[in-house]
Design a protein around this motif. Structure first.
Motif, mmCIF file in Angstrom:
data_model
loop_
_atom_site.group_PDB
_atom_site.id
_atom_site.type_symbol
_atom_site.label_atom_id
_atom_site.label_comp_id
_atom_site.label_asym_id
_atom_site.label_seq_id
_atom_site.Cartn_x
_atom_site.Cartn_y
_atom_site.Cartn_z
ATOM 1 N N ARG A 152 -2.263 -13.635 -27.826
ATOM 2 C CA ARG A 152 -2.309 -12.793 -26.632
ATOM 3 C C ARG A 152 -3.744 -12.433 -26.278
ATOM 4 O O ARG A 152 -4.093 -12.316 -25.118
ATOM 5 N N LYS A 153 -4.555 -12.246 -27.302
ATOM 6 C CA LYS A 153 -5.947 -11.856 -27.070
ATOM 7 C C LYS A 153 -6.863 -12.727 -27.913
ATOM 8 O O LYS A 153 -6.481 -13.190 -28.983
ATOM 9 N N ASP A 154 -8.075 -12.904 -27.425
ATOM 10 C CA ASP A 154 -9.077 -13.641 -28.192
ATOM 11 C C ASP A 154 -9.323 -12.995 -29.548
ATOM 12 O O ASP A 154 -9.517 -13.685 -30.547
ATOM 13 N N SER A 155 -9.281 -11.672 -29.587
ATOM 14 C CA SER A 155 -9.559 -10.972 -30.840
ATOM 15 C C SER A 155 -8.519 -11.316 -31.913
ATOM 16 O O SER A 155 -8.844 -11.382 -33.096
ATOM 17 N N GLU A 156 -7.259 -11.571 -31.508
ATOM 18 C CA GLU A 156 -6.231 -11.969 -32.461
ATOM 19 C C GLU A 156 -6.556 -13.339 -33.055
ATOM 20 O O GLU A 156 -6.393 -13.563 -34.251
ATOM 21 N N MET A 157 -7.004 -14.252 -32.202
ATOM 22 C CA MET A 157 -7.354 -15.582 -32.669
ATOM 23 C C MET A 157 -8.561 -15.527 -33.601
ATOM 24 O O MET A 157 -8.583 -16.174 -34.643
ATOM 25 N N ILE A 158 -9.534 -14.725 -33.256
ATOM 26 C CA ILE A 158 -10.728 -14.578 -34.099
ATOM 27 C C ILE A 158 -10.341 -14.011 -35.459
ATOM 28 O O ILE A 158 -10.810 -14.475 -36.491
ATOM 29 N N GLU A 159 -9.454 -13.028 -35.468
ATOM 30 C CA GLU A 159 -8.977 -12.444 -36.728
ATOM 31 C C GLU A 159 -8.290 -13.496 -37.592
ATOM 32 O O GLU A 159 -8.522 -13.579 -38.796
#
Length: 154
Positions: free
Chosen positions: A76-83
């Motif tokens: 849903r968010k780039d931050s989720e993918m980065i995590e």
């Protein structure tokens, strides 16, 4: 001239993009027949070019009605993918998997191709002249620091 692996990869990615599907199902034998290659060539492409590091999940069912399902990991968010990527690369990461992660970040437009090349040169085994496993641990720490910065900048 492109090799057969590149052609097969492009074909499969094209189907995923074209249909905007979350997943595609293919039969290894039908794909091998289409590209006039052996089924093991299909296995090679899927194993090396559709990895978690590159943002894909591959499921396989063997047998008569067997298939291979390839799905792109959705966030849903780039931050989720980065995590997720940060979890994948720790506590150590090989150079090839690190490069796959950089390609994924470029695909998702989180970093530019130029930034990918810069980071790729910093994490190269020739630059990180340590013995294993220290080299892979240092590479993971460098990438984690970069990803941490990106996560809170997004």
């Amino acid at each position: 001239m492109r090799n057969i692996s590149d052609v097969i990869e492009e074909y499969l990615k094209g189907i995923l993009e074209e249909n905007r599907q979350e997943a595609i199902e293919i039969k290894r034998s039908e794909l091998a027949e289409r590209f006039d290659c052996v089924p093991s060539q299909i296995n090679y492409v899927i194993k090396t070019r559709f990895t978690v590091e590159k943002g894909y999940i591959v499921e396989s069912k063997r047998g008569g009605g067997g298939y291979i399902r390839i799905s792109r990991i959705q966030h849903r968010k780039d931050s989720e993918m980065i995590e997720e990527v940060m979890e994948l690369i720790n506590p150590r990461v090989s150079q090839s998997k690190a490069i796959d992660v950089l390609e994924r970040l470029v695909d998702y437009e989180i970093i530019t191709p130029r930034e990918s090349k810069l980071l790729g040169s910093v994490i190269d085994r020739d630059v990180l002249a340590f013995s294993l496993p220290v080299r892979d641990e240092v590479r993971a720490r460098i990438m984690t620091a970069m990803l941490f910065t990106l996560k809170y900048k997004c």
